[in-house]
Motif scaffolding. Structure first.
Motif, PDB file in Angstrom:
ATOM      1  N   VAL A 137      -5.558  -5.735 -38.157  1.00 42.62           N
ATOM      2  CA  VAL A 137      -5.932  -7.046 -38.681  1.00 42.62           C
ATOM      3  C   VAL A 137      -7.217  -6.846 -39.469  1.00 42.62           C
ATOM      4  CG1 VAL A 137      -6.489  -9.443 -38.155  1.00 42.62           C
ATOM      5  CG2 VAL A 137      -4.859  -8.207 -36.705  1.00 42.62           C
ATOM      6  N   GLY A 138      -7.195  -7.202 -40.744  1.00 48.52           N
ATOM      7  CA  GLY A 138      -8.325  -6.956 -41.638  1.00 48.52           C
ATOM      8  C   GLY A 138      -9.071  -8.216 -42.021  1.00 48.52           C
ATOM      9  N   THR A 139     -10.247  -8.008 -42.619  1.00 53.05           N
ATOM     10  CA  THR A 139     -11.061  -9.094 -43.194  1.00 53.05           C
ATOM     11  C   THR A 139     -11.358  -8.740 -44.641  1.00 53.05           C
ATOM     12  OG1 THR A 139     -13.143  -8.065 -42.533  1.00 53.05           O
ATOM     13  CG2 THR A 139     -12.168  -9.650 -40.987  1.00 53.05           C
ATOM     14  N   TYR A 140     -12.030  -9.633 -45.360  1.00 51.67           N
ATOM     15  CA  TYR A 140     -12.305  -9.419 -46.772  1.00 51.67           C
ATOM     16  C   TYR A 140     -13.673  -8.844 -47.087  1.00 51.67           C
ATOM     17  CZ  TYR A 140      -7.991 -11.024 -48.674  1.00 51.67           C
ATOM     18  OH  TYR A 140      -6.684 -11.106 -49.035  1.00 51.67           O
ATOM     19  N   SER A 141     -14.488  -8.563 -46.088  1.00 53.91           N
ATOM     20  CA  SER A 141     -15.810  -7.983 -46.339  1.00 53.91           C
ATOM     21  C   SER A 141     -15.927  -6.666 -45.595  1.00 53.91           C
ATOM     22  CB  SER A 141     -16.924  -8.927 -45.880  1.00 53.91           C
ATOM     23  OG  SER A 141     -16.895 -10.113 -46.634  1.00 53.91           O
ATOM     24  N   GLU A 142     -16.307  -5.625 -46.308  1.00 54.70           N
ATOM     25  CA  GLU A 142     -16.418  -4.296 -45.725  1.00 54.70           C
ATOM     26  C   GLU A 142     -17.406  -4.287 -44.564  1.00 54.70           C
ATOM     27  OE1 GLU A 142     -17.356   0.317 -47.027  1.00 54.70           O
ATOM     28  OE2 GLU A 142     -17.600  -1.293 -48.481  1.00 54.70           O
ATOM     29  N   GLY A 143     -16.972  -3.752 -43.425  1.00 64.18           N
ATOM     30  CA  GLY A 143     -17.825  -3.612 -42.255  1.00 64.18           C
ATOM     31  C   GLY A 143     -18.002  -4.897 -41.462  1.00 64.18           C
ATOM     32  N   GLU A 144     -17.488  -6.000 -41.970  1.00 62.02           N
ATOM     33  CA  GLU A 144     -17.625  -7.285 -41.283  1.00 62.02           C
ATOM     34  C   GLU A 144     -16.485  -7.452 -40.277  1.00 62.02           C
ATOM     35  OE1 GLU A 144     -18.408 -11.602 -42.989  1.00 62.02           O
ATOM     36  OE2 GLU A 144     -16.390 -10.903 -43.468  1.00 62.02           O
ATOM     37  N   THR A 145     -16.808  -7.898 -39.079  1.00 66.84           N
ATOM     38  CA  THR A 145     -15.776  -8.200 -38.101  1.00 66.84           C
ATOM     39  C   THR A 145     -15.803  -9.688 -37.786  1.00 66.84           C
ATOM     40  OG1 THR A 145     -17.244  -7.636 -36.248  1.00 66.84           O
ATOM     41  CG2 THR A 145     -15.791  -5.894 -37.069  1.00 66.84           C
ATOM     42  N   LYS A 146     -14.640 -10.239 -37.557  1.00 70.09           N
ATOM     43  CA  LYS A 146     -14.487 -11.657 -37.244  1.00 70.09           C
ATOM     44  C   LYS A 146     -13.510 -11.798 -36.084  1.00 70.09           C
ATOM     45  CE  LYS A 146     -16.992 -13.402 -40.576  1.00 70.09           C
ATOM     46  NZ  LYS A 146     -18.132 -14.243 -40.357  1.00 70.09           N
ATOM     47  N   ARG A 147     -13.792 -12.760 -35.213  1.00 71.36           N
ATOM     48  CA  ARG A 147     -12.878 -13.035 -34.106  1.00 71.36           C
ATOM     49  C   ARG A 147     -11.538 -13.509 -34.651  1.00 71.36           C
ATOM     50  NH1 ARG A 147     -15.343 -12.644 -29.393  1.00 71.36           N
ATOM     51  NH2 ARG A 147     -17.593 -12.937 -29.276  1.00 71.36           N
ATOM     52  N   ALA A 148     -10.467 -13.023 -34.024  1.00 73.78           N
ATOM     53  CA  ALA A 148      -9.118 -13.399 -34.428  1.00 73.78           C
ATOM     54  C   ALA A 148      -8.203 -13.340 -33.213  1.00 73.78           C
ATOM     55  CB  ALA A 148      -8.595 -12.472 -35.524  1.00 73.78           C
ATOM     56  N   VAL A 149      -7.064 -14.001 -33.322  1.00 74.74           N
ATOM     57  CA  VAL A 149      -6.018 -13.923 -32.311  1.00 74.74           C
ATOM     58  C   VAL A 149      -4.773 -13.368 -32.990  1.00 74.74           C
ATOM     59  CG1 VAL A 149      -4.531 -15.205 -30.719  1.00 74.74           C
ATOM     60  CG2 VAL A 149      -6.942 -15.855 -30.983  1.00 74.74           C
ATOM     61  N   LEU A 150      -4.241 -12.287 -32.430  1.00 74.84           N
ATOM     62  CA  LEU A 150      -3.008 -11.679 -32.917  1.00 74.84           C
ATOM     63  C   LEU A 150      -1.855 -12.310 -32.134  1.00 74.84           C
ATOM     64  CD1 LEU A 150      -1.576  -9.390 -34.568  1.00 74.84           C
ATOM     65  CD2 LEU A 150      -1.818  -7.995 -32.508  1.00 74.84           C
TER      66      LEU A 150
END
Length: 158
Positions: A137-150
């Motif tokens: 599961v990816g995000t749009y900013s390099e090195g940035e992590t965001k909480r998500a539910v798979l």
């Protein structure tokens, strides 16, 4: 003639190096664990909280894929019980951030999505195949992590 062969060897070595550097590590330990699911599993959907994102630009690795992911898969899914006419597997993510999904299927093919689900959430919908799936599961900013539910489901997606 010697220069032509040398040029071909140098070009071939460069291509081999580029391919080796661009491969995700599908056999490494996962960031968030493994799931063993069979057709008709309950409760459906199977949900897993995680941190989406990483430092690897998916577009550099997979043509047409977007987002930043980790080298190691976030989750490994072992699927069994597929049969002709079985419902599709829907792999999706929900987050306050804009997320993406990349899946390596048991057939060795790579699948990715950005906004095909409800409210522009990512969803990869696949005909079920017995075997192992790696999921990022990816995000749009390099090195940035965001909480998500798979979510993994036969009936619904985010």
């Amino acid at each position: 003639m010697r220069n032509l062969i040398l040029s071909a060897l140098v070009a071939g070595a460069a291509l081999l190096g580029a391919n080796a550097a661009s491969a995700q590590d599908i056999d490494s330990s996962t960031n968030y664990g493994e799931l063993n699911l069979s057709a008709g599993f309950t409760p459906d959907p199977a949900l897993l909280s995680l941190l989406a994102g990483g430092s690897v630009d998916a577009d550099d690795r997979f043509d047409g894929c977007t987002g930043y992911i980790t080298e190691s898969p976030d989750v490994r899914l072992f699927w069994s019980g597929s049969s002709k006419g079985a419902p599709n597997i829907k792999i999706s993510a929900l987050s306050n951030a804009d997320t993406t999904i990349i899946v390596n299927g048991p057939d060795g093919r790579w699948y990715c999505d950005d906004d095909s689900g409800e409210d522009s959430n990512p969803v990869v919908e696949l005909s079920p195949m017995n075997g192992r799936y790696e999921i990022w599961v990816g995000t749009y900013s390099e090195g940035e992590t965001k909480r998500a539910v798979l979510s993994i489901s036969e009936v619904t997606s985010f």
